[in-house]
Design a protein around this motif. Structure first.
Motif, short mmCIF file in Angstrom:
data_model
loop_
_atom_site.label_atom_id
_atom_site.label_comp_id
_atom_site.label_asym_id
_atom_site.label_seq_id
_atom_site.Cartn_x
_atom_site.Cartn_y
_atom_site.Cartn_z
N ASN A 1 0.80 -1.23 0.00
CA ASN A 1 0.00 0.00 0.00
C ASN A 1 0.83 1.27 0.00
O ASN A 1 0.39 2.32 -0.50
CB ASN A 1 -0.93 0.02 1.22
CG ASN A 1 -0.17 -0.04 2.54
OD1 ASN A 1 0.71 -0.89 2.72
ND2 ASN A 1 -0.52 0.82 3.50
N LEU A 2 2.05 1.22 0.53
CA LEU A 2 2.81 2.44 0.75
C LEU A 2 3.35 3.05 -0.54
O LEU A 2 3.66 4.24 -0.58
CB LEU A 2 3.97 2.16 1.72
CG LEU A 2 3.55 1.69 3.12
CD1 LEU A 2 4.79 1.51 4.00
CD2 LEU A 2 2.59 2.69 3.77
N HIS A 3 3.44 2.25 -1.61
CA HIS A 3 3.99 2.81 -2.85
C HIS A 3 2.94 3.53 -3.69
O HIS A 3 3.29 4.23 -4.64
CB HIS A 3 4.67 1.70 -3.68
CG HIS A 3 3.74 0.87 -4.52
ND1 HIS A 3 2.90 -0.08 -3.99
CD2 HIS A 3 3.51 0.86 -5.86
CE1 HIS A 3 2.21 -0.65 -4.97
NE2 HIS A 3 2.55 -0.10 -6.11
N ILE A 4 1.67 3.37 -3.37
CA ILE A 4 0.61 3.97 -4.21
C ILE A 4 0.77 5.49 -4.34
O ILE A 4 0.84 6.01 -5.46
CB ILE A 4 -0.78 3.60 -3.68
CG1 ILE A 4 -0.97 2.07 -3.66
CG2 ILE A 4 -1.87 4.28 -4.52
CD1 ILE A 4 -0.92 1.42 -5.03
N PRO A 5 0.86 6.24 -3.22
CA PRO A 5 0.98 7.70 -3.39
C PRO A 5 2.34 8.16 -3.89
O PRO A 5 2.49 9.30 -4.33
CB PRO A 5 0.72 8.23 -1.97
CG PRO A 5 1.11 7.11 -1.07
CD PRO A 5 0.76 5.85 -1.81
N VAL A 6 3.33 7.27 -3.86
CA VAL A 6 4.69 7.63 -4.29
C VAL A 6 4.88 7.37 -5.78
O VAL A 6 5.43 8.21 -6.50
CB VAL A 6 5.74 6.85 -3.48
CG1 VAL A 6 7.15 7.20 -3.95
CG2 VAL A 6 5.59 7.13 -1.99
N ALA A 7 4.42 6.20 -6.24
CA ALA A 7 4.78 5.73 -7.58
C ALA A 7 3.62 5.73 -8.58
O ALA A 7 3.85 5.54 -9.77
CB ALA A 7 5.36 4.33 -7.48
N ASP B 1 0.89 8.10 -9.76
CA ASP B 1 0.22 9.41 -9.78
C ASP B 1 -1.24 9.28 -10.22
O ASP B 1 -2.13 9.96 -9.68
CB ASP B 1 0.96 10.36 -10.71
CG ASP B 1 2.33 10.75 -10.19
OD1 ASP B 1 2.59 10.53 -8.99
OD2 ASP B 1 3.15 11.25 -10.99
N GLY B 2 -1.48 8.42 -11.20
CA GLY B 2 -2.84 8.29 -11.71
C GLY B 2 -3.79 7.74 -10.66
O GLY B 2 -4.91 8.26 -10.48
N LEU B 3 -3.39 6.66 -9.99
CA LEU B 3 -4.25 6.10 -8.94
C LEU B 3 -4.46 7.10 -7.82
O LEU B 3 -5.55 7.18 -7.23
CB LEU B 3 -3.65 4.80 -8.40
CG LEU B 3 -3.62 3.61 -9.36
CD1 LEU B 3 -3.06 2.39 -8.65
CD2 LEU B 3 -5.01 3.32 -9.92
N ALA C 1 -6.87 15.79 -14.30
CA ALA C 1 -6.35 16.51 -15.47
C ALA C 1 -5.94 15.55 -16.58
O ALA C 1 -5.76 15.95 -17.73
CB ALA C 1 -5.16 17.38 -15.07
N ASN C 2 -5.79 14.27 -16.24
CA ASN C 2 -5.46 13.27 -17.24
C ASN C 2 -6.72 12.93 -18.05
O ASN C 2 -7.77 12.63 -17.48
CB ASN C 2 -4.92 12.01 -16.56
CG ASN C 2 -4.62 10.89 -17.53
OD1 ASN C 2 -5.52 10.18 -17.96
ND2 ASN C 2 -3.35 10.72 -17.86
N GLU D 1 4.24 1.28 -14.67
CA GLU D 1 4.90 1.81 -13.47
C GLU D 1 5.32 0.69 -12.54
O GLU D 1 6.43 0.69 -12.00
CB GLU D 1 3.95 2.79 -12.76
CG GLU D 1 3.69 4.06 -13.54
CD GLU D 1 2.51 4.85 -13.01
OE1 GLU D 1 2.40 6.05 -13.35
OE2 GLU D 1 1.68 4.28 -12.25
N ASP D 2 4.43 -0.29 -12.34
CA ASP D 2 4.75 -1.41 -11.46
C ASP D 2 5.89 -2.25 -12.03
O ASP D 2 6.75 -2.74 -11.29
CB ASP D 2 3.52 -2.28 -11.25
CG ASP D 2 2.58 -1.72 -10.20
OD1 ASP D 2 3.06 -1.01 -9.30
OD2 ASP D 2 1.37 -1.98 -10.28
#
Length: 404
Positions: A216-222, A224-226, A255-256, A344-345
């Motif tokens: 879960n910790l990588h979601i806000p870091v890696a 951007d779309g999610l 904005a995407n 990204e993953d």
């Protein structure tokens, strides 16, 4: 050493899941890097974890008529599932009992009988050997005992799973039991496939894919779309043999362009509760399968080991029949959004895999909030205790009576 059966007996569907009554001394640490690159560990986990595990093959609707068949290849085995004349779905090793020839070729097909293309040995749809040219030429042949070797089959909410070996572990229904009530409104049984099977090679250990899926910790870091789609709503939970991740689509328009299109044009799904209309759900089943569930469609994904440092992603998409133009368009937008997430993953896990091979890395700390990673690591350690070692033991450890 624990087995899937002993973990199930001790903990039911909610094994937290270290079998010892005392606190796990390794609970705050990740699995060690060496088990993501080591050949001997890979061989052991194939026997103790992957061969006894359930693997999703297809949906019942993919085997709609008698003779319809579909296949899956993994761990050096080739399995075919086929609907019999009696309507029952069975699975077999796709190997002729004469000279080990593969009987059916490809991902899917339909046949009145399964006939070997090498010497024309014929098998009924229930696996019985029924035709052998020059039968009297085989004095040792026992027709009744020479049918196709069966493979276990389980069906959960319309999806067909197979298992190479029975270790007494939980069924797909037992694994999903904590969240089955959440799945029910989506009407999996009525869904139909909307894409062919997709296969993608990845130069990473299979566990690396699963770790990332539940992280879960990588979601806000890696991602951007999610993050634009979910805001701060992303959440995780671990319950026995299944991890749950979820996020709600925010009202603020991204904005995407593809994200904005999906947010603004997602049509209402009348079969779903109001709370699920803009909810994305993810469920990861032990040890290497996942369902991505959206209001517009669902995907399944599994990561099948091919070597200590590589695996194969196998995916399909399913949905309820819906001819609305806006539904078709948002499904395409969904694919465009998740194509970016997958890229990204992939970038992340390839670099993590490379880091696992570094002599500088042993284990890393796991946060208290990382409940999914904790749950998975505890199961691996219970089944293969050598996973507690921070560095690889000398070669041959798997043949020793006790290592840890």
């Amino acid at each position: 050493m624990a087995t899937l059966a002993s973990l199930s007996r001790d903990f039911g569907v909610d094994p937290d899941p270290d079998p010892d009554p005392d606190p796990d001394p390794d609970a705050d640490w990740s699995l060690p890097g060496w088990i993501y690159i080591d050949r001997e560990f890979h061989d052991v986990e194939m026997v103790r974890i992957l061969r006894p595990s359930w693997q999703i093959l297809c949906h019942e609707s993919d085997l709609a008529a008698p003779g319809d068949w579909r296949t899956i290849s993994y761990l050096g085995e080739h399995v075919v599932a086929v609907r019999g004349a009696d309507g029952v779905i069975r699975a077999f090793h796709n190997v002729c009992r004469h000279r080990a020839m593969r009987i059916v070729e490809g991902d899917a097909g339909c046949a009145h009988k399964l006939v070997c293309p090498y010497h024309a040995w014929a098998y009924e749809l229930d696996g019985r050997l029924s035709g052998v040219p020059m039968r009297r030429d085989y004095p040792a042949l026992d027709m009744a005992r020479s049918g196709l070797v069966p493979v276990d089959v389980a069906i959960w909410r319309g999806f067909v799973f197979v298992r190479l070996e029975d270790d007494g572990g939980p069924s797909p229904a037992e694994m999903m039991a904590p969240y089955d009530h959440e799945i029910a409104p989506y009407r999996f049984e009525e869904m139909r496939r909307i894409s062919d099977v997709r296969l993608r090679d990845r130069a990473v250990n299979w566990k690396n894919v699963g770790d990332n899926y539940s992280d879960n910790l990588h979601i806000p870091v890696a991602h951007d779309g999610l993050t634009r789609l979910f805001g701060k709503s992303y959440a995780i939970a671990a319950a026995g043999w299944v991890d749950k991740m979820s996020g709600y689509l925010v009202d603020r328009v991204s904005a995407n362009p593809w994200e904005a299109f999906y947010q603004c044009h997602l049509p209402r799904a009348d079969h779903l509760p109001e709370a699920n209309q803009r909810l994305w759900l993810y469920y990861k089943l032990w040890p290497n399968m996942a369902f991505d569930i959206y209001a517009d469609q669902i995907d399944f994904m599994q990561w099948l080991p091919t070597s200590p440092t590589s695996c194969l992603l196998r995916e399909m998409a399913f949905a309820l029949p819906d001819d609305r133009r806006e539904m078709k368009l948002v499904r395409y937008a969904n694919w465009r959004i998740n194509r970016v997430v997958n890229a990204e993953d992939t970038w992340l896990i390839e670099r993590v895999q490379q880091g696992m091979a570094s002599q500088s890395y042993t284990v890393g700390p796991i946060g208290a909030s990382e409940v999914c990673l904790r749950s998975f690591a505890a199961k691996i350690r219970a089944i293969i205790p050598e996973a507690r070692l921070h560095r690889a033991p000398p070669p041959g450890w798997s043949r020793w009576p006790h290592t840890v």
